[in-house]
Design a protein around this motif. Structure first.
Motif, PDB file in Angstrom:
ATOM      1  N   VAL A  91      29.986  47.597  48.408  1.00 48.23           N
ATOM      2  CA  VAL A  91      29.532  46.665  47.383  1.00 48.23           C
ATOM      3  C   VAL A  91      30.570  45.571  47.106  1.00 48.23           C
ATOM      4  N   LEU A  92      31.854  45.871  47.310  1.00 44.97           N
ATOM      5  CA  LEU A  92      32.896  44.882  47.013  1.00 44.97           C
ATOM      6  C   LEU A  92      33.339  44.101  48.244  1.00 44.97           C
ATOM      7  N   GLY A  93      33.164  44.652  49.425  1.00 44.94           N
ATOM      8  CA  GLY A  93      33.554  43.945  50.649  1.00 44.94           C
ATOM      9  C   GLY A  93      35.035  43.629  50.683  1.00 44.94           C
ATOM     10  N   ASP A  94      35.362  42.376  50.947  1.00 44.89           N
ATOM     11  CA  ASP A  94      36.765  41.955  51.046  1.00 44.89           C
ATOM     12  C   ASP A  94      37.507  42.018  49.715  1.00 44.89           C
ATOM     13  N   ASN A  95      36.786  42.169  48.619  1.00 45.43           N
ATOM     14  CA  ASN A  95      37.423  42.273  47.308  1.00 45.43           C
ATOM     15  C   ASN A  95      37.901  43.691  47.003  1.00 45.43           C
ATOM     16  N   GLN A 188      40.178  49.710  38.270  1.00 44.64           N
ATOM     17  CA  GLN A 188      40.959  48.501  38.000  1.00 44.64           C
ATOM     18  C   GLN A 188      40.984  47.679  39.287  1.00 44.64           C
ATOM     19  N   LEU A 189      39.924  46.917  39.476  1.00 43.26           N
ATOM     20  CA  LEU A 189      39.760  46.144  40.702  1.00 43.26           C
ATOM     21  C   LEU A 189      39.601  44.665  40.366  1.00 43.26           C
ATOM     22  N   GLY A 190      39.406  43.859  41.403  1.00 46.08           N
ATOM     23  CA  GLY A 190      39.240  42.422  41.177  1.00 46.08           C
ATOM     24  C   GLY A 190      39.810  41.555  42.275  1.00 46.08           C
ATOM     25  N   ALA A 191      40.695  42.128  43.115  1.00 45.53           N
ATOM     26  CA  ALA A 191      41.272  41.391  44.250  1.00 45.53           C
ATOM     27  C   ALA A 191      42.046  40.172  43.764  1.00 45.53           C
ATOM     28  N   ASP A 192      41.873  39.023  44.414  1.00 41.29           N
ATOM     29  CA  ASP A 192      42.699  37.838  44.157  1.00 41.29           C
ATOM     30  C   ASP A 192      42.230  37.104  42.898  1.00 41.29           C
ATOM     31  N   THR A 193      43.106  37.057  41.904  1.00 40.52           N
ATOM     32  CA  THR A 193      42.794  36.332  40.658  1.00 40.52           C
ATOM     33  C   THR A 193      43.842  35.261  40.362  1.00 40.52           C
ATOM     34  N   MET A 194      44.655  34.922  41.332  1.00 39.97           N
ATOM     35  CA  MET A 194      45.780  34.017  41.112  1.00 39.97           C
ATOM     36  C   MET A 194      45.333  32.635  40.630  1.00 39.97           C
ATOM     37  N   GLU A 195      44.199  32.176  41.080  1.00 36.55           N
ATOM     38  CA  GLU A 195      43.757  30.822  40.726  1.00 36.55           C
ATOM     39  C   GLU A 195      42.827  30.807  39.527  1.00 36.55           C
ATOM     40  N   LEU A 196      42.642  31.947  38.874  1.00 36.17           N
ATOM     41  CA  LEU A 196      41.741  32.030  37.731  1.00 36.17           C
ATOM     42  C   LEU A 196      42.531  32.015  36.428  1.00 36.17           C
ATOM     43  N   GLU A 197      41.966  31.361  35.413  1.00 36.26           N
ATOM     44  CA  GLU A 197      42.552  31.408  34.079  1.00 36.26           C
ATOM     45  C   GLU A 197      42.399  32.811  33.502  1.00 36.26           C
ATOM     46  N   ASP A 198      43.136  33.104  32.448  1.00 37.46           N
ATOM     47  CA  ASP A 198      43.169  34.454  31.910  1.00 37.46           C
ATOM     48  C   ASP A 198      41.780  34.988  31.593  1.00 37.46           C
ATOM     49  N   GLU A 199      41.009  34.254  30.800  1.00 36.05           N
ATOM     50  CA  GLU A 199      39.684  34.732  30.406  1.00 36.05           C
ATOM     51  C   GLU A 199      38.759  34.836  31.617  1.00 36.05           C
ATOM     52  N   GLU A 200      38.852  33.894  32.512  1.00 35.72           N
ATOM     53  CA  GLU A 200      38.029  33.921  33.717  1.00 35.72           C
ATOM     54  C   GLU A 200      38.403  35.097  34.612  1.00 35.72           C
TER      55      GLU A 200
END
Length: 221
Positions: A91-95, A188-200
């Motif tokens: 369901v998450l694939g590369d994430n 506790q997943l989500g993969a790459d969040t480096m380019e996202l703002e905190d709330e996003e």
């Protein structure tokens, strides 16, 4: 004349007796030799005694389960946990970033004991800067609340330690504890969040976590 004839007959009789004796000796030797040959032939024709005494291989099958170990799924985890893992990966694939298994002992300092669970699977990335983690515990009978309490203690410790990796604050805050039947999960997943703002970043990770929990629920229910 008569005396000469008597001597001649006596000589002929003597020669006859000598000849008969020689023939008897020859026949005896021939019979003895034949007997010896028969003895050799009989010995050679007897079956090998060693081959008769060798035990035959048993053709009976081993009793079922006598030397078997419980079957395992991929990566050495149980088949049930392997199915759960595969559902989350699908369901998450590369994430899906976790790639190193966590032993159950990892949660001992948070209160998990061997009598509280019957199956365990957990993974996190090998690189510690990434915090993507999933833990699934199948609780023993009557222990689901206790296992859930252990996972909440683990989550609280991670939330209180977010300053170690500030870039993962949103991901850690978005982590969830969920249950599905006898299974309790820390996700506790989500993969790459480096380019996202905190709330996003928090919303993105929450969505990924909910997707993973729903995948687990489909497998165990």
């Amino acid at each position: 004349m008569k005396k000469l004839a008597v001597l001649f007959l006596a000589g002929a009789l003597l020669l006859s007796l000598v000849g008969c004796g020689n023939r008897n000796d020859g026949n005896g030797e021939s019979q003895t030799g034949g007997g010896s040959q028969e003895t050799v032939t009989d010995t050679a024709s007897e079956p090998d005694s060693e081959s008769q005494t060798q035990p035959e291989e048993s053709s009976q099958p081993e009793p079922e389960g006598s030397s078997q170990t419980p079957e395992e799924g991929q990566d050495g985890i149980s088949e049930d946990m392997s199915a759960i893992r595969q559902a989350v990966v699908d369901v998450l694939g590369d994430n899906y970033w976790p790639d190193s298994q966590i032993p159950a002992e990892y949660l001992e300092s948070y209160g998990l004991t061997s009598d509280m669970y019957v199956d365990f699977w957990g993974e996190m990335p090998m690189i510690s800067v990434n915090v993507d983690t999933i833990i699934v515990v199948k609780a023993a009978e009557g222990q689901i609340d206790a296992v859930e309490g252990v996972l909440n203690a683990y989550r609280d410790a991670k939330v209180n330690d977010t300053m170690q990796y500030p870039m993962n604050v949103g991901k850690i805050q978005a982590s969830i504890i969920g249950t599905a039947g006898d299974y309790a999960c820390f996700i506790q997943l989500g993969a790459d969040t480096m380019e996202l703002e905190d709330e996003e970043a928090i919303r993105h990770c929450q969505e990924q976590n909910e997707m993973a929990l729903e995948a687990i629920e489909r497998v165990v229910q």
